[in-house]
Design a protein around this motif. Structure first.
Motif, short mmCIF file in Angstrom:
data_model
loop_
_atom_site.label_atom_id
_atom_site.label_comp_id
_atom_site.label_asym_id
_atom_site.label_seq_id
_atom_site.Cartn_x
_atom_site.Cartn_y
_atom_site.Cartn_z
N TYR A 97 84.86 42.08 58.42
CA TYR A 97 85.32 41.62 59.28
C TYR A 97 86.55 40.59 57.84
O TYR A 97 87.06 40.52 56.51
CB TYR A 97 85.03 40.16 59.74
CG TYR A 97 83.76 39.46 58.89
CD1 TYR A 97 84.35 38.60 57.93
CD2 TYR A 97 82.51 39.86 58.91
CE1 TYR A 97 83.27 38.27 56.78
CE2 TYR A 97 81.99 39.99 58.11
CZ TYR A 97 81.67 38.53 56.99
OH TYR A 97 80.71 37.90 56.79
N ILE A 99 89.93 37.76 57.56
CA ILE A 99 91.26 36.45 58.45
C ILE A 99 92.19 36.46 57.84
O ILE A 99 92.59 36.42 56.60
CB ILE A 99 89.74 34.89 57.93
CG1 ILE A 99 89.19 34.62 58.60
CG2 ILE A 99 91.15 33.82 58.84
CD1 ILE A 99 88.89 34.82 60.20
N LYS A 105 89.57 29.30 55.61
CA LYS A 105 89.49 27.57 55.28
C LYS A 105 89.09 27.06 56.47
O LYS A 105 88.88 25.56 55.67
CB LYS A 105 89.18 26.84 54.06
CG LYS A 105 89.11 28.28 52.54
CD LYS A 105 89.68 26.99 50.79
CE LYS A 105 89.11 28.15 50.26
NZ LYS A 105 89.73 28.11 49.33
N ARG A 107 87.15 27.82 59.40
CA ARG A 107 85.71 27.55 59.33
C ARG A 107 85.94 29.63 60.99
O ARG A 107 85.28 29.26 61.40
CB ARG A 107 85.28 27.18 60.21
CG ARG A 107 84.56 25.57 59.65
CD ARG A 107 83.50 24.91 59.54
NE ARG A 107 82.44 25.53 59.38
CZ ARG A 107 81.38 25.98 58.70
NH1 ARG A 107 81.90 25.31 57.29
NH2 ARG A 107 80.97 26.45 58.48
N GLY A 109 86.10 32.39 59.81
CA GLY A 109 85.28 33.14 59.95
C GLY A 109 84.21 33.49 60.26
O GLY A 109 83.18 34.17 60.58
N THR A 110 83.33 31.56 59.91
CA THR A 110 82.16 31.54 60.22
C THR A 110 82.51 31.90 62.32
O THR A 110 81.11 32.31 62.58
CB THR A 110 81.66 30.34 60.37
OG1 THR A 110 82.00 30.50 58.82
CG2 THR A 110 80.47 29.67 60.94
N MET A 131 77.13 43.53 55.16
CA MET A 131 77.74 43.47 52.81
C MET A 131 78.56 42.48 53.09
O MET A 131 79.53 42.88 53.26
CB MET A 131 77.28 45.74 52.62
CG MET A 131 76.19 45.96 53.65
SD MET A 131 76.36 47.51 53.06
CE MET A 131 74.98 48.68 54.14
N ASN A 136 81.70 37.01 46.66
CA ASN A 136 82.08 36.86 47.52
C ASN A 136 81.54 35.85 48.57
O ASN A 136 80.66 35.82 49.67
CB ASN A 136 82.54 37.96 49.06
CG ASN A 136 83.25 37.61 49.95
OD1 ASN A 136 83.38 36.67 50.39
ND2 ASN A 136 84.12 38.49 50.60
N LYS A 141 78.30 32.43 52.90
CA LYS A 141 78.19 31.67 53.71
C LYS A 141 78.28 32.09 54.93
O LYS A 141 77.93 31.21 55.73
CB LYS A 141 78.93 30.42 52.95
CG LYS A 141 79.21 29.97 52.08
CD LYS A 141 79.33 28.85 51.95
CE LYS A 141 78.92 27.48 50.43
NZ LYS A 141 79.70 26.54 50.29
C1 COA Z 1 86.11 36.54 53.29
C2 COA Z 1 86.77 34.98 54.79
C3 COA Z 1 86.29 36.18 56.58
C4 COA Z 1 86.22 33.80 54.45
O1 COA Z 1 87.09 33.93 56.64
P1 COA Z 1 87.36 31.82 56.00
O2 COA Z 1 87.51 31.47 57.53
O3 COA Z 1 87.86 31.36 55.11
O4 COA Z 1 85.58 31.33 56.26
P2 COA Z 1 85.13 29.97 57.40
O5 COA Z 1 85.52 29.05 56.93
O6 COA Z 1 84.25 30.19 58.22
O7 COA Z 1 84.63 29.37 55.69
C5 COA Z 1 82.89 30.26 55.32
C6 COA Z 1 82.44 29.44 53.66
O8 COA Z 1 83.17 29.47 52.64
C7 COA Z 1 83.69 28.60 52.43
N1 COA Z 1 84.75 29.35 52.30
C8 COA Z 1 85.82 29.79 52.45
N2 COA Z 1 86.58 30.27 51.44
C9 COA Z 1 86.08 30.65 50.37
C10 COA Z 1 86.61 30.85 49.08
N3 COA Z 1 87.69 31.96 48.57
N4 COA Z 1 86.00 30.43 47.87
C11 COA Z 1 84.41 29.53 48.07
N5 COA Z 1 84.23 29.37 49.44
C12 COA Z 1 85.13 29.93 50.11
C13 COA Z 1 84.12 27.68 53.45
O9 COA Z 1 84.37 26.19 53.02
C14 COA Z 1 83.06 27.25 54.28
O10 COA Z 1 81.87 26.99 53.41
P3 COA Z 1 80.89 26.07 54.21
O11 COA Z 1 80.38 26.73 54.87
O12 COA Z 1 79.87 25.25 53.23
O13 COA Z 1 81.68 24.83 54.41
C15 COA Z 1 88.61 35.47 54.45
O14 COA Z 1 87.98 34.90 53.71
C16 COA Z 1 88.47 37.22 54.28
O15 COA Z 1 88.91 37.90 55.21
N6 COA Z 1 88.36 37.33 52.90
C17 COA Z 1 88.68 39.07 53.21
C18 COA Z 1 87.92 40.04 53.44
C19 COA Z 1 86.60 40.00 53.71
O16 COA Z 1 86.27 39.36 51.91
N7 COA Z 1 85.71 40.41 54.37
C20 COA Z 1 84.22 39.97 54.03
C21 COA Z 1 83.76 41.56 54.52
S1 COA Z 1 82.53 41.75 53.46
#
Ligand code: COA
Length: 173
Positions: A97, A99, A105, A107, A109-110, A131, A136, A141
């Motif tokens: 996945y 976002i 940031k 929520r 993704g969650t 995985m 990451n 989380k």
């Molecule tokens: C990983 C990813 C999907 C997160 O999406 P998101 O919508 O920002 O996630 P959320 O807002 O639901 O955040 C979930 C938690 O992670 C934390 N978080 C979000 N981005 C963060 C970052 N860059 N560094 C540290 N923590 C982070 C949030 O604060 C939240 O913490 P909490 O549950 O303690 O409040 C997004 O960064 C992304 O698309 N990354 C690139 C692709 C990727 O890595 N995919 C996953 C492959 S397994």
């Protein structure tokens, strides 16, 4: 309203805008990106074929793609592999996945993974493996918030960035 939908022409403009936004960032859960830019209808047909297991390249397993839409805007994508081969059991797993950068940031993704798991349950699997890279934090989380239990952390040549990979299981029953 937030919804998880199958890829659709309706959100083409917003989806392509999001692809531009990713730039060189890691995109997980979206395939056939070049085709999406050049021939969107063919792209959708490829996505449908991938779900039905039609015309798959050797080593590619059937998978379903979903888009997270808020209002009329594309927010993120998640894909679910119906089964795994040896390579995917080591690196890849059942779900990928991402976002779009401007929506992180918040929520999404969650919530997207939670919504995806309700679809995945329909496929009858008792548990799935997800995985993520060892560093990451956001993905870890998200997985934990959705019931993920860490199974192991491994090194694999398949990961081009050479990072350790965490294997998480999520029980679906
Ligand atoms: C990983 C990813 C999907 C997160 O999406 P998101 O919508 O920002 O996630 P959320 O807002 O639901 O955040 C979930 C938690 O992670 C934390 N978080 C979000 N981005 C963060 C970052 N860059 N560094 C540290 N923590 C982070 C949030 O604060 C939240 O913490 P909490 O549950 O303690 O409040 C997004 O960064 C992304 O698309 N990354 C690139 C692709 C990727 O890595 N995919 C996953 C492959 S397994």
């Amino acid at each position: 309203m937030l919804k998880l939908v199958k890829p659709s022409y309706k959100y083409r403009h917003s989806f392509l805008e999001a692809l531009d936004e990713y730039g060189s960032d890691h995109i997980s859960g979206i395939f056939h990106i070049d085709l999406a830019y050049t021939n969107f209808k063919k792209y959708l047909s490829c996505v449908r074929n991938q779900e039905r297991g039609i015309d798959l390249t050797r080593g590619i397993v059937p998978s379903s793609a979903f888009w997270l839409i808020d209002g009329d805007e594309f927010v993120g994508a998640v894909s679910f592999r119906h089964k795994l081969n040896k390579r995917l059991r080591e690196y890849g797993g059942h779900i990928g996945y991402s976002i779009r950068p401007s929506k992180r940031k918040k929520r999404y993704g969650t919530m997207m993974l939670a919504m995806a798991l309700t679809h995945v349950k329909k496929y009858g699997l008792k548990k799935i493996i997800i995985m993520c890279d060892y560093d990451n934090t956001a993905s870890q989380k998200i997985i934990k918030a959705n019931g993920g239990v860490l199974h192991d952390t491994i090194k694999t040549k398949s990961n081009s960035n050479k990072k350790l990979i965490m294997h998480w299981w999520i029980d679906l029953v």
